[in-house]
Design a protein around this motif. Structure first.
Motif, mmCIF file in Angstrom:
data_model
loop_
_atom_site.group_PDB
_atom_site.id
_atom_site.type_symbol
_atom_site.label_atom_id
_atom_site.label_comp_id
_atom_site.label_asym_id
_atom_site.label_seq_id
_atom_site.Cartn_x
_atom_site.Cartn_y
_atom_site.Cartn_z
ATOM 1 N N THR A 583 0.846 -1.190 0.000
ATOM 2 C CA THR A 583 0.000 0.000 0.000
ATOM 3 C C THR A 583 0.883 1.242 0.000
ATOM 4 N N TYR A 584 0.455 2.241 -0.744
ATOM 5 C CA TYR A 584 1.171 3.516 -0.824
ATOM 6 C C TYR A 584 0.165 4.625 -0.514
ATOM 7 N N GLN A 585 0.420 5.361 0.578
ATOM 8 C CA GLN A 585 -0.501 6.400 1.020
ATOM 9 C C GLN A 585 0.190 7.759 1.023
ATOM 10 N N ARG A 586 -0.492 8.751 0.455
ATOM 11 C CA ARG A 586 0.003 10.123 0.581
ATOM 12 C C ARG A 586 -0.343 10.628 1.978
ATOM 13 N N THR A 587 0.684 10.910 2.759
ATOM 14 C CA THR A 587 0.462 11.397 4.120
ATOM 15 C C THR A 587 0.646 12.904 4.229
ATOM 16 N N ASP A 588 1.280 13.510 3.224
ATOM 17 C CA ASP A 588 1.474 14.959 3.247
ATOM 18 C C ASP A 588 1.732 15.430 1.824
ATOM 19 N N LEU A 589 1.412 16.694 1.571
ATOM 20 C CA LEU A 589 1.679 17.303 0.271
ATOM 21 C C LEU A 589 2.490 18.568 0.502
ATOM 22 N N ASN A 590 3.693 18.575 -0.047
ATOM 23 C CA ASN A 590 4.618 19.674 0.189
ATOM 24 C C ASN A 590 4.734 20.556 -1.049
ATOM 25 N N THR A 591 4.851 21.852 -0.813
ATOM 26 C CA THR A 591 5.111 22.800 -1.893
ATOM 27 C C THR A 591 6.600 23.114 -1.910
ATOM 28 N N VAL A 592 7.215 22.903 -3.061
ATOM 29 C CA VAL A 592 8.653 23.119 -3.224
ATOM 30 C C VAL A 592 8.845 24.303 -4.161
ATOM 31 N N GLN A 593 9.542 25.322 -3.705
ATOM 32 C CA GLN A 593 9.776 26.497 -4.541
ATOM 33 C C GLN A 593 10.999 26.274 -5.432
ATOM 34 N N TYR A 594 10.776 26.401 -6.730
ATOM 35 C CA TYR A 594 11.857 26.220 -7.705
ATOM 36 C C TYR A 594 12.271 27.598 -8.217
ATOM 37 N N GLY A 595 13.400 28.085 -7.720
ATOM 38 C CA GLY A 595 13.888 29.383 -8.161
ATOM 39 C C GLY A 595 14.512 29.303 -9.541
ATOM 40 N N PHE A 596 14.265 30.319 -10.363
ATOM 41 C CA PHE A 596 14.769 30.267 -11.733
ATOM 42 C C PHE A 596 15.239 31.639 -12.203
ATOM 43 N N GLU A 597 16.149 31.601 -13.139
ATOM 44 C CA GLU A 597 16.564 32.775 -13.905
ATOM 45 C C GLU A 597 16.674 32.307 -15.350
ATOM 46 N N VAL A 598 15.727 32.739 -16.175
ATOM 47 C CA VAL A 598 15.605 32.230 -17.539
ATOM 48 C C VAL A 598 15.941 33.332 -18.534
ATOM 49 N N LYS A 599 16.894 33.042 -19.410
ATOM 50 C CA LYS A 599 17.184 33.964 -20.510
ATOM 51 C C LYS A 599 16.120 33.750 -21.576
ATOM 52 N N LEU A 600 15.382 34.801 -21.883
ATOM 53 C CA LEU A 600 14.206 34.668 -22.737
ATOM 54 C C LEU A 600 14.576 34.617 -24.212
ATOM 55 N N GLU A 601 13.851 33.765 -24.915
ATOM 56 C CA GLU A 601 14.004 33.733 -26.366
ATOM 57 C C GLU A 601 13.350 34.972 -26.954
ATOM 58 N N LYS A 602 13.900 35.450 -28.051
ATOM 59 C CA LYS A 602 13.381 36.662 -28.683
ATOM 60 C C LYS A 602 12.338 36.297 -29.729
ATOM 61 N N ALA A 603 11.244 37.043 -29.698
ATOM 62 C CA ALA A 603 10.200 36.834 -30.700
ATOM 63 C C ALA A 603 10.665 37.390 -32.034
ATOM 64 N N GLN A 604 10.271 36.728 -33.117
ATOM 65 C CA GLN A 604 10.622 37.218 -34.448
ATOM 66 C C GLN A 604 9.863 38.501 -34.737
ATOM 67 N N GLN A 605 10.578 39.469 -35.283
ATOM 68 C CA GLN A 605 9.943 40.728 -35.638
ATOM 69 C C GLN A 605 9.205 40.572 -36.961
ATOM 70 N N PRO A 606 8.003 41.132 -37.068
ATOM 71 C CA PRO A 606 7.278 41.032 -38.339
ATOM 72 C C PRO A 606 8.024 41.763 -39.443
ATOM 73 N N ASP A 607 7.917 41.208 -40.650
ATOM 74 C CA ASP A 607 8.569 41.853 -41.797
ATOM 75 C C ASP A 607 7.964 43.232 -42.033
ATOM 76 N N THR A 608 8.822 44.185 -42.335
ATOM 77 C CA THR A 608 8.349 45.543 -42.622
ATOM 78 C C THR A 608 8.750 45.931 -44.026
ATOM 79 N N ALA A 609 7.957 46.777 -44.621
ATOM 80 C CA ALA A 609 8.247 47.224 -45.989
ATOM 81 C C ALA A 609 9.458 48.129 -45.984
ATOM 82 N N PRO A 610 10.327 48.072 -47.000
ATOM 83 C CA PRO A 610 11.503 48.933 -47.046
ATOM 84 C C PRO A 610 11.114 50.379 -47.248
#
Length: 610
Positions: A583-610
């Motif tokens: 038998t496997y019983q959940r006796t407690d539910l823990n919240t774990v904080q995952y700290g992050f620092e994410v370098k963001l991907e850049k969105a493609q710029q829409p094409d513009t007329a010359p």
């Protein structure tokens, strides 16, 4: 005549599985596949002889499919995915024939509810997983013939549903492409007449036949990088490791004895190649190529020769057959290039020896059984296939019961999506474990702070960006951050914050059949659970027999007081007789904080007329 059959079969299968492939070494094609395909299709217009055109189309199309599949395999990003030992199932049975008997005798049929009042689905349930690469260990085939209805009518099987047939039909199911043996009983539709499906004659039994080919023996060779270029032999079987790359292996093998008469003409794949990484775990196969560079070159020459012809003739047909026969005589060894989901450390190459074989055939007349996940019936419906099947995945799966905070954090993978600037996303995911199964639904995520920053030229954090509340949204239960770049006064470069993760504390207990706690009872091949004492969202159960191996669960049913609940007791059905319960019983539910620092991907710029 079909000189293209070996290549065509492989090419089509690969195309279906992978959507693509390229002969020879892993080089970027100098001409795109699209250009090659267009050129080839255009060349067909110049062929006026129908038979010649069919031959060129089939052979050339197969080569293109093979090239597409090869390219697909070579270009897929390397991602480690673990699986099971394909051969482990053999270890539980005294002989290969005992495994075959279990495969056949453990088969039964489930009645499944369909979405339409005019359809009833039938699901043949096999005791072994047929959806893994290669499916069941030995060559086999199941042919469905008919279904018998409750009014004694017998409906013959037909390979596809017919729109013009006014009667009841039995045909392959179109709703489940993953299980090709699933079937659908279709009742006639009458315009303007509502018919309750329950008043229609119901399927009560399914008829068919099954055939399994058992080889004389199976022998395994354990290989590593030091074995490259070496030939290993055992009696009539030999294996040569041609190459061992990061995520694939090239292998040749041969059997010096001829095929047994019983299997001549059968589609056999006598080679099973498995790989492990440095952890010792088995890697899931990503796909394979069964044509060597020499074979591909031979077929390319045949194609070039065909394209030079003006008409098809018996002499041309004989020439192609003679050339293929000569090629096969000169190249008796068979080739496999097998790709894996992860870096390969060692190989286990197993060869099925079909120099003699046993063919087991059995006529099937299987009762159709009805089981729902929830029922208000008080009686327990029997389901006992009278075979023993073990769950070899359970030991590794249950390691998740003791998952630690550090292991949970180490398994996090961050994915980004910026295709839609108004709904850019950061997703935090991890491979599902047994611990996830016991999380329940009572979450307290707490705060989920996130701040977006610009960056300095050095790539380090600059100033935080002041944002309106509607500029981004954190969904801790889905572990996602969605942000609208249109509401950002500056382009964000880095996101810093904390994402809550959830970790169950799991208590494990073990009992034998004679000392089960109140609320648990073993009845034949079932475990009956009092769901008032063991609520389903907090408990899981695994069973073993006296061998010490986990029994595979067939299905489970919750018996409820009414359609709206509550749940009274659950019944878990197994292949075999349980003698020990975990038998496997959940006796407690823990919240774990995952700290992050994410370098963001850049969105493609829409094409513009010359």
């Amino acid at each position: 005549m079909d000189v293209r059959l070996p290549l065509t079969t492989a090419g089509v299968c690969l195309a279906l599985l992978l959507g693509g492939c390229s002969p020879g070494e892993e080089k970027k094609p100098t001409v795109s596949l699209e250009t090659k395909t267009a050129t080839f299709e255009h060349s067909l217009d110049a062929i006026t002889d129908p038979k010649l055109k069919d031959a060129v189309t089939e052979l050339g199309g197969s080569l293109l499919l093979l090239e597409r599949a090869q390219h697909k395999l070579d270009s897929t990003p390397l991602k480690t995915v673990y699986g099971e030992d394909t051969l482990s199932v053999l270890k539980h049975y005294p002989s290969p024939q005992a495994l075959v008997d279990t495969f056949i005798n453990g088969l039964f049929v489930l009645h499944k509810d369909a979405s339409s009042d005019y359809l009833t689905d039938l699901q043949p349930v096999f005791p072994f997983n047929l959806n893994i690469p290669g499916g069941f260990l030995f060559p086999h085939g199941v042919e469905w013939q008919s279904v018998t209805l409750s009014n004694k009518r017998v409906i013959a099987y037909q390979p596809e549903w017919s729109e013009t047939d006014p009667g009841i039909q039995l045909s392959p199911s179109s709703s489940n492409v993953n299980n090709p043996d699933d079937l659908t009983v279709t009742y006639p539709f009458i315009e303007g007449l509502d018919v309750d499906k329950k008043t229609q004659p119901q399927p009560v039994s399914l008829q068919g036949k099954v055939e399994v080919i058992t080889p004389r023996r199976l022998f395994s060779f354990n290989l590593s990088q030091k074995d490259v270029g070496q030939t290993r032999t055992d009696d009539n079987l030999s294996v040569t490791l041609l190459k061992l790359a990061k995520n694939y292996a090239e292998v040749e093998f041969s059997n010096n004895l001829p095929l047994a008469p019983e299997v001549e003409g059968a589609q056999l794949n006598p080679l099973i190649v498995q790989a492990r990484d440095t952890t010792g775990q088995y890697l899931v196969r990503a796909g394979s190529i069964n044509e060597s560079p020499a074979q591909v070159s031979f077929y390319e020459k045949q194609l070039a020769h065909l394209q030079q012809q003006k008409t098809w003739s018996e002499a041309l047909e004989k020439q192609l057959e003679d050339e293929q026969h000569a090629f096969e005589q000169q190249h008796p060894r068979r080739y496999n290039k097998v790709y894996f989901n992860g870096p390969v450390d060692t190989l286990e190459v197993s060869v099925l020896d079909f120099s003699s074989a046993t063919v087991t055939r059995k006529a099937l007349d299987l009762p159709v059984r009805t089981f729902s996940q929830h029922t208000t019936d008080k009686a327990i419906q029997p389901l006992d296939p009278a075979v023993v099947v073990y769950d070899d995945l359970a030991p590794n799966w249950l390691k998740g019961a003791s998952l630690t905070e550090e292991e949970l954090k180490a398994g996090i993978r961050i994915h980004q999506s910026v295709e839609e600037p108004s709904a850019a996303r950061i997703e935090f995911s991890h491979r599902r474990t047994f611990n996830d199964e016991l999380l329940g639904d009572d979450f307290s995520p707490g705060e989920s702070p996130v701040t977006f920053f610009t960056e300095k030229r050095s790539g380090k954090l600059d100033e935080p960006i002041e944002l309106p509340p509607e500029a981004y949204q954190v969904d801790p239960l889905q572990a996602t951050i969605t942000y609208d770049l249109n509401l950002f006064p500056e382009t964000p470069a880095i996101a810093v914050g904390s994402m809550p993760l959830f970790l169950a504390t799991v208590d494990k207990k073990t009992y034998d059949a004679k000392s089960l706690p109140k609320g648990l009872e073993i009845k034949n091949n079932t475990l009956v659970v009092d769901l008032k004492l063991f609520p389903a969202n907090a408990w899981r159960f695994f069973v073993k027999d006296d061998s010490g191996n986990y029994l595979k669960q067939i299905l489970s049913v919750s018996h409820d007081a009414s359609a709206d609940g509550p749940a009274l007791f659950g019944v878990h059905y197994f292949y075999g007789r349980p003698t020990h319960v975990e038998t496997y019983q959940r006796t407690d539910l823990n919240t774990v904080q995952y700290g992050f620092e994410v370098k963001l991907e850049k969105a493609q710029q829409p094409d513009t007329a010359p």
